[in-house]
Design a protein around this motif. Structure first.
Motif, PDB file in Angstrom:
ATOM      1  N   TRP A 352     -17.379  73.611  36.655  1.00 34.67           N
ATOM      2  CA  TRP A 352     -16.788  74.426  35.588  1.00 34.67           C
ATOM      3  C   TRP A 352     -15.309  74.753  35.778  1.00 34.67           C
ATOM      4  N   PRO A 353     -14.446  73.746  35.750  1.00 33.44           N
ATOM      5  CA  PRO A 353     -13.010  74.028  35.875  1.00 33.44           C
ATOM      6  C   PRO A 353     -12.499  74.915  34.737  1.00 33.44           C
ATOM      7  N   GLY A 354     -13.134  74.848  33.558  1.00 36.91           N
ATOM      8  CA  GLY A 354     -12.691  75.687  32.436  1.00 36.91           C
ATOM      9  C   GLY A 354     -13.459  77.001  32.354  1.00 36.91           C
ATOM     10  N   ASN A 355     -14.300  77.240  33.368  1.00 37.37           N
ATOM     11  CA  ASN A 355     -15.015  78.516  33.497  1.00 37.37           C
ATOM     12  C   ASN A 355     -15.872  78.898  32.280  1.00 37.37           C
ATOM     13  N   VAL A 356     -15.968  80.217  32.013  1.00 35.30           N
ATOM     14  CA  VAL A 356     -16.907  80.675  30.986  1.00 35.30           C
ATOM     15  C   VAL A 356     -16.546  80.089  29.616  1.00 35.30           C
ATOM     16  N   ARG A 357     -15.258  79.936  29.350  1.00 36.30           N
ATOM     17  CA  ARG A 357     -14.871  79.383  28.052  1.00 36.30           C
ATOM     18  C   ARG A 357     -15.413  77.974  27.878  1.00 36.30           C
ATOM     19  N   GLU A 358     -15.377  77.173  28.954  1.00 34.36           N
ATOM     20  CA  GLU A 358     -15.893  75.801  28.887  1.00 34.36           C
ATOM     21  C   GLU A 358     -17.402  75.806  28.628  1.00 34.36           C
ATOM     22  N   LEU A 359     -18.106  76.704  29.302  1.00 40.69           N
ATOM     23  CA  LEU A 359     -19.560  76.798  29.103  1.00 40.69           C
ATOM     24  C   LEU A 359     -19.876  77.236  27.673  1.00 40.69           C
ATOM     25  N   GLU A 360     -19.118  78.215  27.198  1.00 43.46           N
ATOM     26  CA  GLU A 360     -19.322  78.717  25.837  1.00 43.46           C
ATOM     27  C   GLU A 360     -19.117  77.594  24.813  1.00 43.46           C
ATOM     28  N   ASN A 361     -18.044  76.820  24.984  1.00 47.19           N
ATOM     29  CA  ASN A 361     -17.775  75.715  24.052  1.00 47.19           C
ATOM     30  C   ASN A 361     -18.850  74.650  24.127  1.00 47.19           C
ATOM     31  N   LEU A 362     -19.332  74.371  25.346  1.00 41.02           N
ATOM     32  CA  LEU A 362     -20.373  73.353  25.501  1.00 41.02           C
ATOM     33  C   LEU A 362     -21.644  73.768  24.751  1.00 41.02           C
ATOM     34  N   ILE A 363     -22.066  75.011  24.950  1.00 42.49           N
ATOM     35  CA  ILE A 363     -23.309  75.467  24.302  1.00 42.49           C
ATOM     36  C   ILE A 363     -23.119  75.474  22.782  1.00 42.49           C
ATOM     37  N   HIS A 364     -21.952  75.874  22.338  1.00 41.42           N
ATOM     38  CA  HIS A 364     -21.635  75.876  20.913  1.00 41.42           C
ATOM     39  C   HIS A 364     -21.850  74.466  20.329  1.00 41.42           C
ATOM     40  N   ARG A 365     -21.256  73.482  21.026  1.00 43.83           N
ATOM     41  CA  ARG A 365     -21.353  72.089  20.564  1.00 43.83           C
ATOM     42  C   ARG A 365     -22.796  71.588  20.606  1.00 43.83           C
ATOM     43  N   LEU A 366     -23.505  71.906  21.711  1.00 46.07           N
ATOM     44  CA  LEU A 366     -24.891  71.434  21.845  1.00 46.07           C
ATOM     45  C   LEU A 366     -25.758  71.976  20.713  1.00 46.07           C
ATOM     46  N   LEU A 367     -25.536  73.241  20.357  1.00 46.21           N
ATOM     47  CA  LEU A 367     -26.375  73.820  19.312  1.00 46.21           C
ATOM     48  C   LEU A 367     -26.044  73.266  17.926  1.00 46.21           C
ATOM     49  N   LEU A 368     -24.821  72.762  17.782  1.00 47.36           N
ATOM     50  CA  LEU A 368     -24.464  72.113  16.520  1.00 47.36           C
ATOM     51  C   LEU A 368     -25.042  70.708  16.450  1.00 47.36           C
ATOM     52  N   LEU A 369     -25.019  70.003  17.605  1.00 46.42           N
ATOM     53  CA  LEU A 369     -25.354  68.577  17.593  1.00 46.42           C
ATOM     54  C   LEU A 369     -26.826  68.283  17.828  1.00 46.42           C
ATOM     55  N   VAL A 370     -27.504  69.124  18.613  1.00 44.53           N
ATOM     56  CA  VAL A 370     -28.893  68.826  18.976  1.00 44.53           C
ATOM     57  C   VAL A 370     -29.804  69.770  18.205  1.00 44.53           C
ATOM     58  N   ASP A 371     -30.666  69.212  17.327  1.00 46.49           N
ATOM     59  CA  ASP A 371     -31.525  70.161  16.606  1.00 46.49           C
ATOM     60  C   ASP A 371     -32.960  70.189  17.126  1.00 46.49           C
ATOM     61  N   ARG A 372     -33.194  69.520  18.264  1.00 40.65           N
ATOM     62  CA  ARG A 372     -34.529  69.587  18.880  1.00 40.65           C
ATOM     63  C   ARG A 372     -34.738  70.943  19.571  1.00 40.65           C
ATOM     64  N   ASP A 373     -36.025  71.223  19.934  1.00 40.99           N
ATOM     65  CA  ASP A 373     -36.342  72.500  20.601  1.00 40.99           C
ATOM     66  C   ASP A 373     -35.877  72.515  22.041  1.00 40.99           C
ATOM     67  N   VAL A 374     -35.819  71.300  22.638  1.00 40.16           N
ATOM     68  CA  VAL A 374     -35.445  71.224  24.053  1.00 40.16           C
ATOM     69  C   VAL A 374     -34.173  70.390  24.189  1.00 40.16           C
TER      70      VAL A 374
END
Ligand code: ATP
Ligand code: MG
Length: 446
Positions: A352-374
């Motif tokens: 996590w070189p970008g720290n919490v902001r990087e994690l926040e952006n990743l989860i944001h993107r994952l929830l937009l792109l992946v619509d499965r339950d897992v």
């Protein structure tokens, strides 16, 4: 207790039960043994277990029934299936019903301990994600590193001293500054963020201190500056490491004298704004290079709060992952997804070189792109996936004898069973090797 599991072992063969108990008890686990499904479930209902280890074939019943019964009683309990008759069908059935590990008899002490270790990792991960974490003013964290930050915020809030918040980009420095303000007696007044790297050189003075009408061309009416807006409250000097020399000089003056004048006026005013500064840069290094004034550095760094990098916060990564999953799921009006074990392991390992902001952006993107339950490991970007080793290797506390045995076996495998070569690599003579192999052979027999 951390890493110590409540285990129920089920087998109709008392010697297997004895071996399992003998191997696991020294590691701090509590092992209860049962000879049948009925007995095991009786124990389970009395005191639940974190892990059930069950034989597949027992007279009159089936280990798969144990898996099913445990699953129904407690979805989070881990199950290790043991079998003397390995077959793909059995393994698939066991996993489908919810067994989390599958071992064939005879298994070695290392295999059993490694499987139990992997169960322990998953159990701890679930506990970490479900933990009620303190989140003063939106700052989430349960790690010792963040608890120290919370304690410092608390102290800082009780005084009016100037605070320097340092830490890598994206660690939450602005949240820390806000938390200090909102926990302080100044909370009812303004919190005024000022980005020191973004003030145009010609406007520094009027932005900070305001101006009177007619002070310069275009000053058609008087205007308050940041320090006045923050009166009674807090001024947040963000990116102070990027302040230009003239901005540094003006900040030093106001911090020293607690006074300023509006541009175009000679009347001095007293400042009553609490100052919090932040930077992701190494200010002492800038002082040594001569780009940051030493006198200003000492003025702002009366109290320093260093915000740790995300990779120094242990399982806070899991807490934050869950928090952002919940937040974005709610925002997008979708159910909150789960992350697979492999995906969580990758997030735990990534630096996590970008720290919490990087994690926040990743989860944001994952929830937009992946619509499965897992969300699976394959859904993560390659650089994060690459942080995962092939197999999850949990730390298993072991004796030197166990480590030695495993190493000897690995070397024997490497040399294709050639004892002379193995002895040479291990730096011992053939006789000692033979002796050790004999002992390991005894240890291995189950
Ligand atoms: N402990 C935390 N809990 C919840 N959210 C957090 C936490 N730390 C940071 N964040 C979130 O991460 C993002 C980055 O935080 P913030 O802007 O405070 O970082 P920063 O240290 O000021 O970064 P920079 O140096 O790049 O300015 C924000 O969206 C913030 O809400
Ligand atoms: Mg910031």
């Amino acid at each position: 207790m951390k890493g110590r599991l409540r285990i129920i072992a089920v087998d109709d063969n008392p010697s297997t039960l004895e071996v399992v108990a003998r191997l696991l008890s020294p590691h701090g686990h509590t092992v209860r043994t049962a000879a049948s499904l009925g007995e095991a479930m009786g124990m389970f209902h009395q005191t639940p277990a974190d892990l059930v280890i069950t034989d597949l074939r027992m007279p009159g019943q089936d280990g798969l029934a144990v898996v099913q019964a445990v699953r129904e009683a407690s979805p989070d309990t881990e199950v290790i299936m043991l079998t003397g008759y390995p077959s793909v069908e059995n393994a698939v059935d066991a996993m489908r019903l919810g067994a989390t590990e599958y071992l064939t008899k005879p298994f070695t002490a290392e295999e059993l301990l490694a499987a139990v270790g992997r169960c322990a990792v998953r159990i701890e991960r679930r506990q970490a994600m479900a933990a009620e974490a303190p989140a003063p003013d939106g700052l989430l964290g349960a790690s010792p590193a963040m608890r120290r930050v919370f304690a410092l915020i608390h102290k800082a809030a009780a005084s009016s001293a100037t605070v320097l918040v340092s830490g890598e980009s994206g660690t939450g420095k602005e949240l820390v500054a806000r938390a200090i303000h909102y926990q302080s007696p100044r909370r009812a007044q303004a919190f005024v963020p000022v980005n020191c790297s973004a003030i145009p050189e010609t406007l520094v003075e009027s932005e900070l201190f305001g101006h009177v009408q007619g002070a310069f061309t275009g000053a058609t009416r008087s205007r308050a500056g940041f320090f006045e807006l923050a009166a009674g409250g807090t001024i947040f000097l963000d990116e102070i490491g990027d302040a230009s020399p003239s901005l540094q000089a003006k900040l030093l003056r106001v911090l020293q004298s607690k006074e300023f004048c509006l541009v175009g006026s000679s009347k001095t005013r007293t400042v009553d704004a609490r100052v919090i500064a932040a930077t992701h840069k190494d200010l002492p290094a800038l002082v040594r290079q001569g780009t940051f004034r030493e006198d200003l550095y000492y003025r702002v760094q009366v109290l320093e709060i260093h915000v740790p990098a995300l990779r120094e916060r242990g399982t806070d990564v899991l807490l934050l992952t869950r928090f952002f999953c919940q937040r974005f799921a709610q925002e997008f009006g979708r159910p909150e997804p789960r992350l697979s074990d492999a995906a969580l392991a990758a997030l735990e390992r990534y630096p996590w070189p970008g720290n919490v902001r990087e994690l926040e952006n990743l989860i944001h993107r994952l929830l937009l792109l992946v619509d499965r339950d897992v969300i699976e490991i394959g859904d993560l970007p390659p650089h994060i996936r690459a942080a995962t080793p092939m197999r999850e290797t949990a730390f298993v506390p072991r004796t030197l004898a166990e480590v030695e045995a495993e190493h000897i076996r690995a070397v024997m495998g490497y040399v294709g069973g050639n004892k002379s070569r193995a002895a040479e690599i291990l730096g011992i003579d053939r006789k000692t090797l033979r002796e050790k192999l004999r002992r390991i052979g005894e240890d291995m027999a189950l």
